[in-house]
Design an enzyme around this catalytic site. Structure first.
Site, PDB file in Angstrom:
ATOM      1  N   LYS A  74      28.122  36.080  75.306  1.00  0.00           N
ATOM      2  CA  LYS A  74      29.073  36.420  74.231  1.00  0.00           C
ATOM      3  C   LYS A  74      30.485  36.716  74.749  1.00  0.00           C
ATOM      4  O   LYS A  74      31.465  36.393  74.082  1.00  0.00           O
ATOM      5  CB  LYS A  74      28.553  37.611  73.416  1.00  0.00           C
ATOM      6  CG  LYS A  74      27.353  37.246  72.551  1.00  0.00           C
ATOM      7  CD  LYS A  74      26.939  38.408  71.660  1.00  0.00           C
ATOM      8  CE  LYS A  74      25.638  38.074  70.949  1.00  0.00           C
ATOM      9  NZ  LYS A  74      25.224  39.117  69.998  1.00  0.00           N
ATOM     10  N   ASP A 111      28.207  39.650  64.057  1.00  0.00           N
ATOM     11  CA  ASP A 111      27.108  40.615  64.253  1.00  0.00           C
ATOM     12  C   ASP A 111      27.305  41.898  63.433  1.00  0.00           C
ATOM     13  O   ASP A 111      26.407  42.324  62.701  1.00  0.00           O
ATOM     14  CB  ASP A 111      26.982  40.996  65.734  1.00  0.00           C
ATOM     15  CG  ASP A 111      26.396  39.868  66.567  1.00  0.00           C
ATOM     16  OD1 ASP A 111      25.572  39.109  66.056  1.00  0.00           O
ATOM     17  OD2 ASP A 111      26.776  39.756  67.746  1.00  0.00           O
ATOM     18  N   ALA A 166      31.685  58.934  79.345  1.00  0.00           N
ATOM     19  CA  ALA A 166      32.941  58.222  79.634  1.00  0.00           C
ATOM     20  C   ALA A 166      33.000  56.876  78.894  1.00  0.00           C
ATOM     21  O   ALA A 166      34.078  56.457  78.457  1.00  0.00           O
ATOM     22  CB  ALA A 166      33.069  57.993  81.139  1.00  0.00           C
TER      23      ALA A 166
END
Ligand code: ATR
Length: 283
Positions: A74, A111, A166
């Site tokens: 992708k 999606d 993070a």
């Protein structure tokens, strides 16, 4: 590249990825084609990373109408596309390729919108003005956030929770100018409740549960797992056990993203509920 679609000829579509053998996309698109009376072929093709670009170029050179792109391609598809839709740009990933009128390779990402359509159209769940929690801070979550950024009526607040804080912080800062979004670790969710919770982690794949405190489930809470399997995922079993009003798996998202790709290619929008039902009966 010559856009064969303009001359009305292309009928060849495919999903490419690796592994691809168990893809349900050929079945989904053949059901769409039957439903909308479109004549086309749609196959699943194993394409390795090293051959991705050459495969895509050859496919469209030879008159192919459109490609769906799945793991692990992708991001490569996003890089290869000459033009990308705003939601694909935000997702930094492409799952749908076609040639535009100018013959340029165009990338979209359906999606996230597939998930939102499934929630809204098939389950009557609106996220407008709701408190939304998304678990995980990988590509799946990025895709959903990109689709939410496109909405006119957005959630009141979005929290992205991840084991690795993070990653959630970086993702939240990418969307901070468009969405009311905060990053969180799982522990810090203790004193908060949410109306809609979307599991975008890959935990279900390994039969694991993201470490979410049960207190996050508000009355009438809807829990959605982007994954699906023949049996309810661990996350959905957990959600039901905690009293969630709805626990929905990602089969409708899979069909929803396919419907948006099909619409883009063929200019006709298939319905999804009947196709989801067919896949449930014959998994
Ligand atoms: P994808 O592109 O499918 O989102 P990814 O980028 O590999 O896949 O991201 C997977 C996500 O699932 C990550 O947010 C990961 O959390 P970390 O960033 O902390 O690794 C999350 N994840 C995977 N297994 C998990 C588990 N057992 N519990 C909680 N989170 C999990």
């Amino acid at each position: 590249m010559v856009n064969h679609q303009e001359s009305g000829s292309p009928t060849r579509y495919a999903v490419i990825g690796s592994p691809i053998a168990h893809s349900k996309s050929p079945l989904i698109h053949s059901l769409f084609a039957e439903q909308t009376k479109q004549h086309l072929t749609y196959e699943a093709i194993e394409v390795l990373e090293a051959e991705f670009e050459s495969f895509v170029n050859a496919f469209f050179e030879s008159g192919g109408g459109g490609l769906n792109v799945t793991l692990p391609h992708k991001e490569r598809a996003f890089a290869l596309a000459e033009v990308t839709t705003p939601r694909a740009s935000l997702a930094r990933a492409v799952n749908t390729l076609s040639l535009n009128k100018a013959g340029q390779l165009e990338g979209d990402n359906t999606d996230g919108a597939g998930l939102l359509n499934d929630l809204y159209l098939n389950h009557r769940v609106s996220i407008e003005s709701k408190r939304l929690l998304i678990l995980g801070a990988g590509g799946a979550t990025r895709g959903v956030l990109a689709a939410i950024a496109d909405l006119a009526n957005k959630p009141a607040a979005i929290t992205v929770a991840n084991r690795t804080l993070a990653k959630a912080t970086a993702l939240a800062s990418d969307f901070a100018s468009r969405l009311a979004i905060t990053a969180s670790g799982y522990d810090a969710l203790d004193d908060q409740q949410f109306d809609v919770i979307i599991n975008g982690t890959s935990a279900s794949l390994g039969g694991e549960l993201p470490p979410v405190p049960p207190s996050v489930i508000a009355p009438d809470c809807c829990c959605y797992d982007m994954m699906y399997a023949a049996e309810p995922t661990l996350f959905l079993k957990w959600a039901k056990a905690q009293g969630a009003a709805q626990a929905i798996d990602g089969l409708g998202m899979l069909v929803g993203q396919a419907a948006l790709a099909f619409t883009r290619w063929r200019g006709i929008e298939p319905t999804t509920a009947d196709v989801i039902q067919a896949l449930r009966v014959h998994p």
